[in-house]
Design a protein around this motif. Structure first.
Motif, short mmCIF file in Angstrom:
data_model
loop_
_atom_site.label_atom_id
_atom_site.label_comp_id
_atom_site.label_asym_id
_atom_site.label_seq_id
_atom_site.Cartn_x
_atom_site.Cartn_y
_atom_site.Cartn_z
N ASN A 39 0.85 -1.38 0.13
CA ASN A 39 -0.03 0.00 0.16
C ASN A 39 0.82 1.11 0.11
O ASN A 39 0.66 2.45 0.39
CB ASN A 39 -1.02 -0.01 1.09
N LYS A 40 1.95 1.31 -0.51
CA LYS A 40 2.83 2.40 -0.56
C LYS A 40 2.38 3.32 -1.88
O LYS A 40 2.14 2.81 -2.79
CB LYS A 40 4.30 2.18 -0.86
N GLU A 44 6.42 7.17 -1.63
CA GLU A 44 7.00 6.34 -0.48
C GLU A 44 8.00 5.32 -1.12
O GLU A 44 8.46 4.63 -0.11
CB GLU A 44 5.89 5.76 0.34
N LEU A 45 8.29 5.28 -2.12
CA LEU A 45 8.92 4.13 -2.73
C LEU A 45 10.41 4.13 -2.50
O LEU A 45 10.93 5.35 -2.60
CB LEU A 45 8.70 3.91 -4.33
N GLU A 46 10.76 3.17 -1.89
CA GLU A 46 12.34 3.13 -1.61
C GLU A 46 12.86 1.91 -2.23
O GLU A 46 12.87 0.63 -2.09
CB GLU A 46 12.30 2.82 -0.16
N ASP A 50 10.64 -1.87 -4.19
CA ASP A 50 9.24 -1.07 -4.02
C ASP A 50 8.69 -0.49 -5.33
O ASP A 50 7.52 -0.72 -5.60
CB ASP A 50 9.51 0.12 -3.06
#
Length: 169
Positions: A39-40, A44-46, A50
């Motif tokens: 649910n990112k 928020e992706l790292e 992700d």
């Protein structure tokens, strides 16, 4: 596929022997991903993992390429997804356009090949005429002997000689 390690939506399953309680074959491990648990958001992706999971989870609902993923690495993926989401009529038009492009390319290639072949033929013919002119100039062979040795009709040899005489000042 990027290296996926433990996370809220990733599970690693191993095949374990009942008798020895050991992993029987490493190559039979299964990795499952529950995309509904990922649910990112795009901000928020790292890292690659992700991004990979985000794309798997959201590709069908994205209407445009997110700015952070609009690069040479991901653009082809979005183009493929766009095409995969075509309706029947759009897919017909897309396939027709591709056939048209392929046909045009084939025609261009064929014309190029024919041009090359004609150029080669012209070069061979010019070379042959040059050789005949040199043989005529040498006065070592008669026109009949040139015709016979090169297997060219005497009339062509005579025509070349006539052209040579007209070209002289």
């Amino acid at each position: 596929m990027p290296e996926l390690k433990d996370g809220p939506c990733v599970d690693l399953h191993e095949i374990v022997s009942r008798s020895t309680k050991r992993v029987s074959l490493v190559c039979t491990n299964l990795l499952t991903v529950e995309l509904s648990k990922f649910n990112k958001g795009i901000d928020e992706l790292e890292g690659e993992k992700d991004v990979f999971l985000f794309l798997l989870a959201n590709m069908g609902s994205l209407t445009e390429i997110p700015a952070s993923l609009d690069n040479e690495k991901y653009r082809p993926l979005f183009e493929r997804a766009r095409i995969a989401n075509f309706n029947k009529e759009e897919m017909k038009r897309y396939n027709a356009l591709n056939r048209q492009k392929e046909r045009a390319y084939a025609e261009l290639y064929s014309a190029e090949q024919k041009g090359i072949e004609k150029g080669i033929e012209k070069g061979i013919e010019e070379g042959r005429v040059e050789i005949i002119e040199q043989l005529i100039d040498s006065n070592k062979l008669t026109l009949e002997e040139i015709s016979k040795s090169l297997k060219i009709p005497l009339s062509q040899i005579e025509e070349i000689k006539a052209n040579m005489e007209h070209a002289m000042p």
